[in-house]
Design a protein around this motif. Structure first.
Motif, PDB file in Angstrom:
ATOM      1  N   TRP A 140    -113.872 -38.002  26.695  1.00  0.00           N
ATOM      2  CA  TRP A 140    -113.976 -37.146  27.880  1.00  0.00           C
ATOM      3  C   TRP A 140    -114.875 -35.953  27.598  1.00  0.00           C
ATOM      4  O   TRP A 140    -114.914 -35.422  26.485  1.00  0.00           O
ATOM      5  CB  TRP A 140    -112.596 -36.701  28.344  1.00  0.00           C
ATOM      6  CG  TRP A 140    -111.833 -35.797  27.426  1.00  0.00           C
ATOM      7  CD1 TRP A 140    -111.732 -34.437  27.461  1.00  0.00           C
ATOM      8  CD2 TRP A 140    -111.037 -36.216  26.290  1.00  0.00           C
ATOM      9  NE1 TRP A 140    -110.936 -33.981  26.447  1.00  0.00           N
ATOM     10  CE2 TRP A 140    -110.485 -35.042  25.724  1.00  0.00           C
ATOM     11  CE3 TRP A 140    -110.747 -37.457  25.720  1.00  0.00           C
ATOM     12  CZ2 TRP A 140    -109.668 -35.078  24.598  1.00  0.00           C
ATOM     13  CZ3 TRP A 140    -109.923 -37.481  24.605  1.00  0.00           C
ATOM     14  CH2 TRP A 140    -109.401 -36.307  24.052  1.00  0.00           C
ATOM     15  N   LYS A 141    -115.616 -35.542  28.620  1.00  0.00           N
ATOM     16  CA  LYS A 141    -116.480 -34.374  28.542  1.00  0.00           C
ATOM     17  C   LYS A 141    -116.711 -33.818  29.933  1.00  0.00           C
ATOM     18  O   LYS A 141    -116.544 -34.530  30.938  1.00  0.00           O
ATOM     19  CB  LYS A 141    -117.818 -34.709  27.883  1.00  0.00           C
ATOM     20  CG  LYS A 141    -118.729 -35.605  28.710  1.00  0.00           C
ATOM     21  CD  LYS A 141    -120.023 -35.923  27.990  1.00  0.00           C
ATOM     22  CE  LYS A 141    -120.871 -34.706  27.747  1.00  0.00           C
ATOM     23  NZ  LYS A 141    -121.420 -34.083  28.963  1.00  0.00           N
ATOM     24  N   LYS A 142    -117.098 -32.538  30.008  1.00  0.00           N
ATOM     25  CA  LYS A 142    -117.351 -31.902  31.296  1.00  0.00           C
ATOM     26  C   LYS A 142    -118.573 -32.522  31.958  1.00  0.00           C
ATOM     27  O   LYS A 142    -119.551 -32.871  31.299  1.00  0.00           O
ATOM     28  CB  LYS A 142    -117.569 -30.402  31.114  1.00  0.00           C
ATOM     29  CG  LYS A 142    -116.330 -29.651  30.651  1.00  0.00           C
ATOM     30  CD  LYS A 142    -116.617 -28.159  30.483  1.00  0.00           C
ATOM     31  CE  LYS A 142    -115.365 -27.437  29.969  1.00  0.00           C
ATOM     32  NZ  LYS A 142    -115.616 -25.997  29.758  1.00  0.00           N
ATOM     33  N   VAL A 143    -118.485 -32.665  33.277  1.00  0.00           N
ATOM     34  CA  VAL A 143    -119.596 -33.261  34.016  1.00  0.00           C
ATOM     35  C   VAL A 143    -120.811 -32.354  34.013  1.00  0.00           C
ATOM     36  O   VAL A 143    -121.946 -32.813  33.842  1.00  0.00           O
ATOM     37  CB  VAL A 143    -119.147 -33.579  35.465  1.00  0.00           C
ATOM     38  CG1 VAL A 143    -120.330 -34.023  36.319  1.00  0.00           C
ATOM     39  CG2 VAL A 143    -118.069 -34.650  35.458  1.00  0.00           C
ATOM     40  N   ASP A 144    -120.618 -31.063  34.211  1.00  0.00           N
ATOM     41  CA  ASP A 144    -121.739 -30.128  34.354  1.00  0.00           C
ATOM     42  C   ASP A 144    -121.963 -29.293  33.108  1.00  0.00           C
ATOM     43  O   ASP A 144    -122.343 -28.134  33.170  1.00  0.00           O
ATOM     44  CB  ASP A 144    -121.497 -29.207  35.561  1.00  0.00           C
ATOM     45  CG  ASP A 144    -120.130 -28.541  35.509  1.00  0.00           C
ATOM     46  OD1 ASP A 144    -119.371 -28.817  34.553  1.00  0.00           O
ATOM     47  OD2 ASP A 144    -119.814 -27.761  36.430  1.00  0.00           O
TER      48      ASP A 144
END
Length: 547
Positions: free
Chosen positions: A198-202
């Motif tokens: 998982w990682k931040k979209v922006d």
């Protein structure tokens, strides 16, 4: 007997399983054999003409070995009938239990072979071989010994089917991730692992990841309020599968919007085959997801989900875990570009049962001709065995059948008759029974009912209506008070008469006339000059002057 040589065939008949005999043919190829069977009742004959070179029965293939890849198996064997052109057949048992036959014609090679292609990686296949003469085929040989071969491993094929459950918390969100193998997914290996990333979209920050063994199918991660891209992949000893992706939206601070608490929950009906769910289609979504809990009263509740195409707007949801009397909640999501939005909420039972709990009457208000019952704390939520659709109030006088106005009759198994009142609003937990008789003993009971009916009528409460005080007041007004007034008036009649109707004096009854000196002849006459006044008063007022 051989008709060509006109000789009896020198053989001894053996009839252990089936009758047969053998002899040395010498150089003779063509035979015309007559077989005669005889018993005391008669005889039968049969004839057969054949070329012995056309009646070849090959020995079974032996010494099988193989070469394999992840999707192909080549099976080799040694023939025992050199110099004879053979036609062979391979019988292959697939992993799904299906049996396939493959023909082999290139048996002229030093080592005949058969190639099985388009197989599933890391799967077992069991094969055996038999052969027959390619020219003038007569019969197959016996089967060779079966050989079990496994194809080699390959990267997992297909994608995992993944889903999520989002719980808002202070400063972020807890995301519970679930995954299962989709129908088209193949592990293609001995060992399987799962990797969650998982990682931040922006944000260009480095992604976080964690791996799990094959015994796990869920995990929980904590993220902040940003939007996140989550992917889950399967991995074996060869490589990874293609990733399955979910986008977790940015937290808005409105937890009710996230949970869909502002959506109205619609009731749905169950059948013997499952619970039927329908929803309004929306053109902007490329798929729909329905999720539910197999065990809604437990934690964890065994969350399940099912995906549907964009042209689907209804489904029959079934599960071996569904049982009558349990309320199941369904959430319908629309998905586009891996982003899911809650659209509708449904709730229903596989089959409704009568209520688990009975209303307890907490308050009774009595008048001489009515009673008001209250059961405010009665629950109508998911703890019940069905949707509480209303209440029935049953009333009857003790030892007498009921016949109250505005009620319906209900006959018990023992033949007694109750008065029945129906309340169709499950949130209306107060009812007044009217038209009762005063100073009378009654029995009452309140029953909740669902789509599965109600429990047997029992556990009555008993009341005594009070005496009608209005009748007492009326009796006092119409009887007692007038009698009292009459008695008082009788005792005081003379005084009342003197006050209200004074007696007009009769001169003939005057005591003065009882004296003899005042009588003149037969008439009683009182002469004024015979009276000596005690006092003389002169009235000077105008009326007196006028008189």
């Amino acid at each position: 007997f051989d008709r060509f040589s006109q000789k009896l065939v020198p053989c001894t008949v053996n009839c252990s399983k089936q009758c047969s005999c053998s002899w040395n043919r010498g150089k003779q190829r063509i035979w015309n054999i007559t077989v005669t069977v005889e018993n005391p009742l008669g005889k039968k004959t049969a004839m057969d003409t054949f070329d012995v070179t056309h009646r070849i029965y090959p020995a079974a293939p032996f010494q099988l070995w193989e070469e394999s890849t992840d999707t192909k198996i080549t099976l080799y064997w040694k023939p025992q009938n050199k110099g004879i052109e053979l036609f062979c057949q391979a019988e292959v048992l697939q992993p799904d239990g299906k049996m396939e036959l493959h023909n082999v014609s290139d048996t002229y090679l030093h080592y005949p072979r058969i190639t099985l292609s388009e197989l599933q990686p890391y799967t077992e296949h069991t094969a055996r071989i038999r052969c027959g003469a390619a020219k003038h085929f007569w019969r197959w040989s016996e089967w060779s010994k079966a050989r079990t071969i496994r194809t080699k491993e390959a990267p997992p094929s297909g994608k995992l089917d993944i889903w999520r459950e989002i719980t808002p918390v202070l400063g972020g969100q807890n995301v519970t991730l679930f995954w299962k193998q989709a129908p088209d997914f193949q592990a293609n290996g001995k060992r399987i692992f799962y990797e969650v990333t998982w990682k931040k979209v922006d944000d260009n920050a480095e992604a976080e990841s964690i791996s799990f063994s094959s015994v796990y199918n869920s995990t929980r991660i904590s993220i902040d309020n940003h939007s996140y891209r989550i992917s889950i992949k399967a991995k074996n000893d060869v490589n990874y599968s293609l990733p399955s992706v979910l986008i977790i939206p940015r937290a808005t601070g409105n937890s009710s919007k996230l949970s869909g608490s502002e959506l109205k929950e619609e009731q749905v009906n169950g059948t013997d085959d499952g619970i039927f769910i329908s929803w309004e289609p929306r053109h902007q979504y490329d798929s729909y997801i329905i999720d539910w809990c197999n065990y809604p009263m437990l934690q964890p509740c065994d969350l399940q989900w099912k995906r549907f195409g964009p042209n689907t707007s209804s489904a029959l949801i079934n599960s071996a875990a569904f049982v009558p009397g349990v309320r199941y909640n369904f959430h319908i999501y629309g998905s586009v570009a891996n982003r899911a939005s809650l659209l509708e909420k449904k709730t229903g039972y596989l089959r409704e049962l009568p209520p688990l709990l009975e209303p307890i009457v907490e308050k009774v208000d009595l008048t001489f001709n009515s009673v008001t019952l209250s059961w405010d704390s009665y629950p109508t939520n998911a703890t019940q065995y069905g949707f509480v659709r209303g209440y029935h109030v049953y009333v009857s006088p003790i030892e007498v059948n009921c016949s109250l106005k505005e009620s319906r009759k209900h006959v018990l198994p023992d033949g007694s008759v109750l008065c029945k009142y129906t309340i169709e609003n499950p949130e209306e937990k107060r009812y007044t029974v009217k038209n009762l008789l005063s100073n009378t003993k009654y029995k009452l009971v309140v029953k909740a009912y669902t789509g599965g009916g109600e429990t047997p009528i029992a556990n009555f409460i008993y009341i005594d209506t009070p005496f009608n005080s209005n009748m007492l007041y009326l009796l006092v007004l119409l009887v007692i008070i007038p009698s009292l007034i009459a008695a008082i008036c009788g005792l005081k009649m003379k005084r009342v008469k003197e006050c209200c109707c004074p007696i007009i004096p009769n001169p003939n009854k005057s005591k003065v006339l009882s004296f003899k000196e005042f009588k003149t002849g037969p008439e009683k006459i009182l002469k004024l000059n015979d009276c000596i006044p005690d006092m003389l008063a002169v009235d000077n007022n105008a009326i007196a002057q006028k008189l």
